[in-house]
Design a protein around this motif. Sequence first.
Motif, PDB file in Angstrom:
ATOM      1  N   ALA A 287      24.879  63.508   7.836  1.00 45.35           N
ATOM      2  CA  ALA A 287      26.138  62.927   7.352  1.00 45.35           C
ATOM      3  C   ALA A 287      26.890  64.175   7.326  1.00 45.35           C
ATOM      4  O   ALA A 287      28.195  64.299   7.714  1.00 45.35           O
ATOM      5  N   GLU A 288      26.419  65.268   7.113  1.00 47.97           N
ATOM      6  CA  GLU A 288      27.399  66.681   7.096  1.00 47.97           C
ATOM      7  C   GLU A 288      27.793  66.767   8.540  1.00 47.97           C
ATOM      8  O   GLU A 288      28.763  67.307   8.935  1.00 47.97           O
ATOM      9  N   ILE A 289      26.889  66.897   9.567  1.00 49.05           N
ATOM     10  CA  ILE A 289      26.955  67.282  10.943  1.00 49.05           C
ATOM     11  C   ILE A 289      28.048  66.170  11.544  1.00 49.05           C
ATOM     12  O   ILE A 289      29.115  66.461  12.201  1.00 49.05           O
ATOM     13  N   LYS A 290      28.084  64.911  11.094  1.00 46.12           N
ATOM     14  CA  LYS A 290      28.940  63.802  11.417  1.00 46.12           C
ATOM     15  C   LYS A 290      30.429  64.313  11.017  1.00 46.12           C
ATOM     16  O   LYS A 290      31.280  63.611  11.579  1.00 46.12           O
ATOM     17  N   LYS A 291      30.534  64.957  10.109  1.00 45.46           N
ATOM     18  CA  LYS A 291      31.928  65.200   9.513  1.00 45.46           C
ATOM     19  C   LYS A 291      32.426  66.476  10.260  1.00 45.46           C
ATOM     20  O   LYS A 291      33.848  66.735  10.063  1.00 45.46           O
ATOM     21  N   LEU A 292      31.970  66.874  11.194  1.00 45.69           N
ATOM     22  CA  LEU A 292      32.270  68.026  11.862  1.00 45.69           C
ATOM     23  C   LEU A 292      33.466  67.825  12.656  1.00 45.69           C
ATOM     24  O   LEU A 292      33.569  66.525  13.472  1.00 45.69           O
ATOM     25  N   PRO A 293      34.442  68.278  13.088  1.00 51.79           N
ATOM     26  CA  PRO A 293      35.667  67.854  13.616  1.00 51.79           C
ATOM     27  C   PRO A 293      35.456  67.862  15.042  1.00 51.79           C
ATOM     28  O   PRO A 293      36.341  66.906  15.797  1.00 51.79           O
ATOM     29  N   GLN A 294      34.394  68.260  15.555  1.00 52.13           N
ATOM     30  CA  GLN A 294      34.244  68.129  17.320  1.00 52.13           C
ATOM     31  C   GLN A 294      33.558  66.903  17.504  1.00 52.13           C
ATOM     32  O   GLN A 294      33.402  66.408  18.557  1.00 52.13           O
ATOM     33  N   VAL A 295      32.822  66.138  16.457  1.00 56.65           N
ATOM     34  CA  VAL A 295      31.962  64.918  16.562  1.00 56.65           C
ATOM     35  C   VAL A 295      32.929  63.854  16.823  1.00 56.65           C
ATOM     36  O   VAL A 295      33.830  63.515  15.974  1.00 56.65           O
ATOM     37  N   ILE A 296      32.681  63.179  17.881  1.00 53.54           N
ATOM     38  CA  ILE A 296      33.309  61.849  18.290  1.00 53.54           C
ATOM     39  C   ILE A 296      32.473  60.587  17.645  1.00 53.54           C
ATOM     40  O   ILE A 296      33.058  59.844  16.908  1.00 53.54           O
TER      41      ILE A 296
ATOM     42  N   MET B   1      28.197  59.405  16.279  1.00 55.50           N
ATOM     43  CA  MET B   1      26.914  59.947  16.020  1.00 55.50           C
ATOM     44  C   MET B   1      26.212  58.638  15.647  1.00 55.50           C
ATOM     45  O   MET B   1      26.577  57.732  14.938  1.00 55.50           O
ATOM     46  N   GLN B   2      25.087  58.569  16.235  1.00 54.17           N
ATOM     47  CA  GLN B   2      24.204  57.463  15.912  1.00 54.17           C
ATOM     48  C   GLN B   2      22.609  57.738  15.893  1.00 54.17           C
ATOM     49  O   GLN B   2      22.238  58.856  16.988  1.00 54.17           O
ATOM     50  N   GLU B   3      21.873  56.999  15.107  1.00 53.08           N
ATOM     51  CA  GLU B   3      20.250  57.367  15.051  1.00 53.08           C
ATOM     52  C   GLU B   3      19.721  56.856  16.308  1.00 53.08           C
ATOM     53  O   GLU B   3      20.216  55.585  16.703  1.00 53.08           O
TER      54      GLU B   3
ATOM     55  N   VAL C 210      11.912  62.808   5.021  1.00 48.80           N
ATOM     56  CA  VAL C 210      11.760  62.265   6.560  1.00 48.80           C
ATOM     57  C   VAL C 210      12.751  62.469   7.315  1.00 48.80           C
ATOM     58  O   VAL C 210      13.839  62.310   6.766  1.00 48.80           O
ATOM     59  N   GLN C 211      12.609  62.718   8.663  1.00 49.95           N
ATOM     60  CA  GLN C 211      13.862  62.941   9.477  1.00 49.95           C
ATOM     61  C   GLN C 211      13.874  61.851  10.708  1.00 49.95           C
ATOM     62  O   GLN C 211      12.923  61.442  10.870  1.00 49.95           O
ATOM     63  N   HIS C 212      15.018  62.085  11.368  1.00 50.43           N
ATOM     64  CA  HIS C 212      15.098  61.189  12.556  1.00 50.43           C
ATOM     65  C   HIS C 212      15.849  61.844  13.559  1.00 50.43           C
ATOM     66  O   HIS C 212      16.596  63.060  13.548  1.00 50.43           O
ATOM     67  N   ARG C 213      15.917  61.036  14.793  1.00 48.31           N
ATOM     68  CA  ARG C 213      16.404  61.612  15.925  1.00 48.31           C
ATOM     69  C   ARG C 213      18.010  60.991  16.050  1.00 48.31           C
ATOM     70  O   ARG C 213      17.999  59.913  15.779  1.00 48.31           O
ATOM     71  N   TYR C 214      18.875  61.814  16.375  1.00 50.09           N
ATOM     72  CA  TYR C 214      20.474  61.453  16.559  1.00 50.09           C
ATOM     73  C   TYR C 214      20.930  62.099  17.902  1.00 50.09           C
ATOM     74  O   TYR C 214      20.469  63.164  18.416  1.00 50.09           O
ATOM     75  N   ILE C 215      21.670  61.090  18.409  1.00 52.92           N
ATOM     76  CA  ILE C 215      22.487  61.382  19.723  1.00 52.92           C
ATOM     77  C   ILE C 215      24.034  61.636  18.949  1.00 52.92           C
ATOM     78  O   ILE C 215      24.629  60.781  18.480  1.00 52.92           O
ATOM     79  N   VAL C 216      24.512  62.749  19.546  1.00 50.94           N
ATOM     80  CA  VAL C 216      26.004  63.086  19.093  1.00 50.94           C
ATOM     81  C   VAL C 216      26.620  63.398  20.272  1.00 50.94           C
ATOM     82  O   VAL C 216      26.329  64.318  21.181  1.00 50.94           O
TER      83      VAL C 216
END
Length: 547
Positions: free
Chosen positions: A337-346, A348-350, A288-294
């Motif tokens: 979780a892996e995208i949230k670890k990217l250095p560019q990310v300030i 991230m929330q579902e 199951v997947q969800h929508r996120y705003i980054v």
Amino acid sequence: MNYFLTYTVYVLILSVLMGISTWKLFKKMGYSPLLAFVPFYNYFIVLKETNHPKWWAILSYLPIVGPIMMSVFHIYLMKKFGKSLIQHQVLTVILPFIYMATVNYSKDVELEDENELYLTEEEKASQKKDTFVGSITFAVVFATIIHVFFTQPFGIPTGSMERTLLVGDFLFVNKWSYGYRLPMRPLAIPFLQGTILDTGVKGNPKDDPKSYVEAVKLPYERIFPFNKPQKTDIVVFNYPRDSVHVSLDRADPYVKRCVAVAGDTFEMREGKMFVNGKPEVFLGDQEVQHRYIVNTGSQLDIPGLYKIFGFLPVQEGQNQQGGFVYYFQGLTKKTAAEIKKLPQVIDMQEHIQPKGESAVAYRDEVRQKIDTTNSIFPINSGWNQDQYGPLKIPKKGDVVVINDKTLPEYQWIIKNYEHNTLENKNGKIFINGKETNQYTIQQDYYMMVGDNRDASLDARFFGFVPEANIVGKPMFTWMSVEGAFKDSQSSYQADGWRIRWDRMFKATNTGEANKTSYWWIAVLILVLFFGWEYFVKLFGKKKTEEE
């Protein structure tokens, strides 16, 4: 019983036409003219007299296959009476009973004495050509029989079931999983679902040429319904609100997961699914997947992320701080979780739609014409795809209350799915001309929802799926091609395409993370195909040497 009664009427009509147009020809072949009117046996005689396998006669009146076979048999009969030119064959196919009648009532028509014919080289070449065309025809007929009566190939063009089923997966669907639904449009072009091609005429799909004859129709009937869809089954069904095709078996095929069956209560709370008040249990193959705003300080390398994570629908914009905002759909918790670890990310929330934010779409700027296709079902619910229900799934025999408030929930069932007349006059409900405040449900219904729920046009929008619309259960993925379909939800697409060998001939509906492999089926098919061809050639060679 209505199905078989209607089918018998069609068979009798075709048999009468066959008899009227060929009875004299049967008499010339030495048979009683009355036998030309007897279903199946009339074509048995044709095949016997033209030296073709007589068992082919059983194919003559089958839905979809029958019209093809009839044309072939008619051509055989006309050749028996010397009508073997290409123009004769074209007339036989296009105007079968009319052309055969002109031959039948002609005074000078006689049987060809094939034993006394001296075949020229040109005639021998023509025979070889006929043999080749016949082989192609029966290959098409065999494939059509498999397609119509046993299993049907189906492609995944969208990401609504990612990552359980990937865009570009091609499945075989077992049509007998929940009982076999008999064909309802018996006169149709093989292998085509609803339309012959997308012409784009005035942008209206209703103007596209149909692949079937709408006027020749049979009622809904399902035989051997020993099983019904169960919760967690992945199911293929015909889109219930198709406005292009009147025949439900010609509506667009969809594939979703059955999340609630007849009698269950379905609900979404804060984007999480509950059935009968209990949270869902995830299967091993269900991601199951969800929508996120980054929000990011600089641009992300979307092509690079696509290569790492595969399916990655994303829309890009700029935020008020001068950075970038990305709207991801279809992220699993692990990928998020892996995208949230990217250095560019300030941050991230579902993204979850709040209560009271009703999902109603409109087809005009003044917001008067509701677009039911893209609006949450039922229209007056005030729900959205993350805050939905509770909604009880109708069950056969349920007596439901009908009034202005409940009508949006049940009107499609009453009018479109169960074929009653329905009128609402000044708050009074009339069903089949009688005023009433209740209705008895005539069939079971199901709730079909995509695993990729934030990017899925599913039962939360089009409502209940009738039992009549169920096609079957996917068996295995026979081909998987990344880049086979363009996904409208994604701003980035794969560069070219590639075959996903690891997904081919893997079981679809086991619920297990490690799917059963069916490679042995592919190997067996290849061995049988080439082995049979080798056997036929070897047998033919030995027979020639003996002669």
